[in-house]
Design an enzyme around this catalytic site. Structure first.
Site, PDB file in Angstrom:
ATOM      1  N   HIS A 448       0.891  -1.176   0.000  1.00 20.64           N
ATOM      2  CA  HIS A 448       0.000   0.000   0.000  1.00 20.64           C
ATOM      3  C   HIS A 448       0.925   1.220   0.000  1.00 20.64           C
ATOM      4  O   HIS A 448       1.456   1.590   1.045  1.00 20.64           O
ATOM      5  CB  HIS A 448      -0.881   0.028   1.247  1.00 20.64           C
ATOM      6  CG  HIS A 448      -1.867  -1.087   1.325  1.00 20.64           C
ATOM      7  ND1 HIS A 448      -2.785  -1.200   2.347  1.00 20.64           N
ATOM      8  CD2 HIS A 448      -2.109  -2.130   0.519  1.00 20.64           C
ATOM      9  CE1 HIS A 448      -3.541  -2.269   2.156  1.00 20.64           C
ATOM     10  NE2 HIS A 448      -3.141  -2.854   1.057  1.00 20.64           N
TER      11      HIS A 448
HETATM   12  C1  LIG Z   1      -1.204  -9.999  -2.233  1.00 22.53           C
HETATM   13  C2  LIG Z   1      -1.790  -8.607  -2.286  1.00 22.53           C
HETATM   14  C3  LIG Z   1      -3.026  -8.366  -1.713  1.00 22.53           C
HETATM   15  C4  LIG Z   1      -3.568  -7.077  -1.762  1.00 22.53           C
HETATM   16  N1  LIG Z   1      -4.838  -6.896  -1.283  1.00 22.53           N
HETATM   17  C5  LIG Z   1      -5.412  -5.680  -1.377  1.00 22.53           C
HETATM   18  C6  LIG Z   1      -6.773  -5.494  -0.983  1.00 22.53           C
HETATM   19  O1  LIG Z   1      -7.473  -6.442  -0.602  1.00 22.53           O
HETATM   20  N2  LIG Z   1      -7.297  -4.237  -1.070  1.00 22.53           N
HETATM   21  C7  LIG Z   1      -6.549  -3.175  -1.483  1.00 22.53           C
HETATM   22  O2  LIG Z   1      -7.059  -2.052  -1.477  1.00 22.53           O
HETATM   23  N3  LIG Z   1      -5.272  -3.337  -1.911  1.00 22.53           N
HETATM   24  C8  LIG Z   1      -4.688  -4.564  -1.883  1.00 22.53           C
HETATM   25  N4  LIG Z   1      -3.416  -4.735  -2.353  1.00 22.53           N
HETATM   26  C9  LIG Z   1      -2.672  -3.560  -2.852  1.00 22.53           C
HETATM   27  C10 LIG Z   1      -3.026  -3.238  -4.289  1.00 22.53           C
HETATM   28  O3  LIG Z   1      -2.602  -4.264  -5.130  1.00 22.53           O
HETATM   29  C11 LIG Z   1      -2.377  -1.904  -4.655  1.00 22.53           C
HETATM   30  O4  LIG Z   1      -2.884  -0.894  -3.800  1.00 22.53           O
HETATM   31  C12 LIG Z   1      -2.670  -1.457  -6.077  1.00 22.53           C
HETATM   32  O5  LIG Z   1      -2.410  -2.474  -7.021  1.00 22.53           O
HETATM   33  C13 LIG Z   1      -1.829  -0.224  -6.398  1.00 22.53           C
HETATM   34  O6  LIG Z   1      -2.181   0.261  -7.663  1.00 22.53           O
HETATM   35  P1  LIG Z   1      -1.129   1.030  -8.569  1.00 22.53           P
HETATM   36  O7  LIG Z   1      -1.807   1.341  -9.838  1.00 22.53           O
HETATM   37  O8  LIG Z   1      -0.515   2.133  -7.796  1.00 22.53           O
HETATM   38  O9  LIG Z   1       0.053  -0.020  -8.814  1.00 22.53           O
HETATM   39  P2  LIG Z   1       0.024  -1.491  -9.379  1.00 22.53           P
HETATM   40  O10 LIG Z   1      -1.327  -2.061  -9.396  1.00 22.53           O
HETATM   41  O11 LIG Z   1       1.090  -2.237  -8.672  1.00 22.53           O
HETATM   42  O12 LIG Z   1       0.464  -1.291 -10.898  1.00 22.53           O
HETATM   43  C14 LIG Z   1       1.731  -0.813 -11.265  1.00 22.53           C
HETATM   44  C15 LIG Z   1       2.180  -1.535 -12.535  1.00 22.53           C
HETATM   45  O13 LIG Z   1       3.267  -0.827 -13.102  1.00 22.53           O
HETATM   46  C16 LIG Z   1       4.213  -1.743 -13.605  1.00 22.53           C
HETATM   47  N5  LIG Z   1       5.514  -1.047 -13.643  1.00 22.53           N
HETATM   48  C17 LIG Z   1       6.232  -0.583 -12.609  1.00 22.53           C
HETATM   49  N6  LIG Z   1       7.353   0.015 -13.036  1.00 22.53           N
HETATM   50  C18 LIG Z   1       7.336  -0.049 -14.379  1.00 22.53           C
HETATM   51  C19 LIG Z   1       8.217   0.396 -15.388  1.00 22.53           C
HETATM   52  N7  LIG Z   1       9.359   1.052 -15.095  1.00 22.53           N
HETATM   53  N8  LIG Z   1       7.900   0.140 -16.687  1.00 22.53           N
HETATM   54  C20 LIG Z   1       6.747  -0.506 -17.007  1.00 22.53           C
HETATM   55  N9  LIG Z   1       5.877  -0.974 -16.069  1.00 22.53           N
HETATM   56  C21 LIG Z   1       6.175  -0.735 -14.773  1.00 22.53           C
HETATM   57  C22 LIG Z   1       4.159  -2.878 -12.607  1.00 22.53           C
HETATM   58  O14 LIG Z   1       4.680  -4.075 -13.167  1.00 22.53           O
HETATM   59  C23 LIG Z   1       2.675  -2.951 -12.286  1.00 22.53           C
HETATM   60  O15 LIG Z   1       1.990  -3.832 -13.138  1.00 22.53           O
HETATM   61  C24 LIG Z   1      -2.851  -6.008  -2.356  1.00 22.53           C
HETATM   62  C25 LIG Z   1      -1.599  -6.266  -2.938  1.00 22.53           C
HETATM   63  C26 LIG Z   1      -1.074  -7.548  -2.919  1.00 22.53           C
HETATM   64  C27 LIG Z   1       0.246  -7.798  -3.588  1.00 22.53           C
END
Ligand SMILES: Cc1cc2nc3c(=O)[nH]c(=O)nc-3n(C[C@H](O)[C@H](O)[C@H](O)COP(=O)(O)OP(=O)(O)OC[C@H]3O[C@@H](n4cnc5c(N)ncnc54)[C@H](O)[C@@H]3O)c2cc1C
Length: 508
Positions: A448
């Site tokens: 998070h």
């Molecule tokens: C096991 C687990 C359980 C979870 N359970 C919950 C839950 O129940 N409820 C909740 O609210 N949250 C939960 N979370 C957290 C949730 O997954 C994150 O809050 C959310 O995915 C964040 O969104 P985001 O768009 O910031 O990043 P992400 O969803 O992580 O997306 C970022 C993406 O960018 C890509 N990336 C990064 N750097 C680069 C780069 N340089 N070039 C190209 N691509 C890149 C990554 O590979 C990734 O696919 C959980 C996470 C995990 C791992």
């Protein structure tokens, strides 16, 4: 949505290039494509097959340096997940809305925290929450109020309690608390969103074998209307500017054989997660911006904010669940009575919810009863010293590794201690005899993630403005959790997604 090769991506100029296909990137891309813009998503990870355990696809070469007690570990986890769909393919689906205090807390709640206000109002997010909940099919209580926290009216009613959740709800009830159904982005039965849960694997940490979990590939990208292209296994390496304040292209690594290419777009959106987005800006340093792109404030990477959490568990004498391994939803019951309270420093508490473990190691022991587990979760105090920076050592792509320099604020430690005492009371009231705490190792990666490109009005103390646009660049935005100056007291993904839609609607 079309999956394209990085070679093809490098031949076009897109209206918008989004870095990351996860929770925020997918929403951003879908909204922009629906507005008629051509969108390229760059995704470092690959498509993960249904039913995969996250542990089986981890890549230690991508891990970070992180503080571990007095020393340093090489096992810092700077991701939610590195995968097509980001964290949403592995997440548990817990989908709370934030309340106003989570978006922009009054100073008294955070004490000496180094905080910047972005003045985001809950009512600005509400239409975006409605949109995201409808697309994901979030189910939750049709109403519910605890103190001044009011659940919205979820269009889809709650899923039934798991057997463990039923016991925990009875325990909380006996203590005079108000147990509520945890809002979840998981379908109970087949409907327009997708198939219903078949209880084949645990949810959290696994990709859903039947698409009952609302990952952004099945719920958002596969249904996106308009021109969305996705280049998988393609890592954004560094931005190149055409003029001060204007990004021209992104250098990427991908393809077979793996090589460096450039992708061109009129606008760029960072949606790589709060750690990776900051690292990308820091790696884009050049002669004109030696401290990193968009970093005239020196704030890029600072104020890394995460959830502090701990699990508490206990064992009932009676067995309340028959089969092993546990294949129930991660959570069906939550207790929000301790969001605030005089017993917490700053009167700011946190939340407690059922958090079922994947396995009960003692399940086969005669008379073992059943294992009940709760997670205690709270948003930390923003601190400038908590930061993402770059190490001197390099990974296999030749890029500088990430350092997660994070230390828990002592008052947050106190808050968590009070909260876990409350959770143990619930376990005892639910029939658990002995209770114990289990470390969540949040300081080496909580999943998070917030704060590293914090939004604010003052370019001297913040990196983006409240629309997510970098103060220093007029064609680069952040749509992930990095702009949130405070992590908030709830699981963040639904709010990150609602905010991503707010930002995408405003991109000009
Ligand atoms: C096991 C687990 C359980 C979870 N359970 C919950 C839950 O129940 N409820 C909740 O609210 N949250 C939960 N979370 C957290 C949730 O997954 C994150 O809050 C959310 O995915 C964040 O969104 P985001 O768009 O910031 O990043 P992400 O969803 O992580 O997306 C970022 C993406 O960018 C890509 N990336 C990064 N750097 C680069 C780069 N340089 N070039 C190209 N691509 C890149 C990554 O590979 C990734 O696919 C959980 C996470 C995990 C791992």
């Amino acid at each position: 949505m079309r999956i394209i090769s990085v070679q093809e991506a490098a031949t076009r100029t897109f209206d918008v290039c989004v870095v990351g296909s996860g929770a925020s990137g997918a929403i951003t891309a879908a909204v922009l494509a629906e507005r008629g813009l051509s969108v390229l998503i760059l995704e470092q990870g690959t498509a993960i097959p249904p039913g995969t355990d996250h542990d089986d696809v981890e890549d230690p070469d991508t891990w970070a340096y992180a503080r571990d007690g007095e020393g340093w570990s090489k096992e810092g986890y700077p991701w939610s997940a590195m995968a097509f769909g980001g964290g949403t393919v592995f997440y548990g689906g817990i989908s709370f809305r934030y309340e106003q205090r989570d978006l922009d807390p009054p100073p008294a709640l955070l004490g000496d925290a180094d905080y910047a206000h972005w003045r985001l109002r809950l009512d600005e997010l509400e239409p975006h929450y409605d949109w995201v909940e409808d697309r994901l099919g979030v189910s939750g209580p049709s109403h519910g109020r605890v103190g001044d926290y009011a659940f919205p009216h979820y269009a889809r009613g709650s899923l039934p309690h798991t057997p463990m959740g039923g016991a925990l709800a009875r325990g909380a009830d006996a203590l005079g608390l108000t147990p509520l159904s945890t809002p979840m982005a998981i379908s109970g039965a087949r409907d327009r969103h997708g198939p219903g849960c078949a209880e084949l694997t645990p949810c959290t940490g696994f990709t859903c074998p039947v698409n009952a979990k609302a990952d952004v590939i099945s719920r958002i990208l596969a249904r996106a209307e308009g021109d969305v292209s996705v280049a998988l296994d393609t890592r954004a390496v560094r931005f190149v500017a055409s003029a001060p304040g204007r990004a021209k292209r992104l250098e990427v690594l991908g393809g077979s054989p793996r090589s460096r290419r450039s992708v061109h777009a009129d606008r760029f959106v960072l949606a790589a997660n709060a750690i990776q987005s900051a690292a990308l800006l820091l790696r884009s340093a050049d002669r004109r911006e030696p401290d990193g792109m968009g970093n005239s404030s020196g704030q890029v990477g600072r104020h890394l904010a995460m959830k502090n959490s701990v699990y508490v568990r206990g064992r009932t004498q009676e067995r309340i669940v028959a089969h092993q391994p546990l294949r129930h939803r991660y959570s069906s019951v939550c207790v929000l009575d301790h969001l605030r309270g005089a017993e917490f420093p700053g009167q700011l508490g946190g939340i407690i919810y059922e958090a079922n473990p994947w396995e009960d190691p003692e399940a086969d022991r005669p008379g073992a009863g059943s294992l009940l587990q709760l997670e205690c979760l709270l948003g930390d105090r923003p601190q400038a010293r908590n930061m993402v920076r770059l190490a001197r050592s390099r990974d296999r792509d030749g890029l500088q590794r990430i350092v997660m320099d994070y230390r828990q604020h002592p008052l947050d430690g106190e808050r968590l201690d009070v909260l876990q005492g409350k959770a143990k009371d619930v376990l005892h009231a639910a029939g658990a005899e002995r209770t114990e705490s289990v470390d969540s190792d949040f300081a080496t990666g909580s999943t998070h993630l917030h704060g590293t490109l914090r939004a604010g009005d003052d370019p001297a103390t913040s990196v983006t403005d409240r629309t997510g646009r970098l103060h220093d660049y007029d064609n680069v935005w952040s749509a992930d959790g990095a702009t949130f100056p405070f992590a908030g007291n709830f699981n963040p993904t639904l709010t990150i997604q609602a905010n991503a839609r707010r930002i995408a609607v405003g991109i000009s």
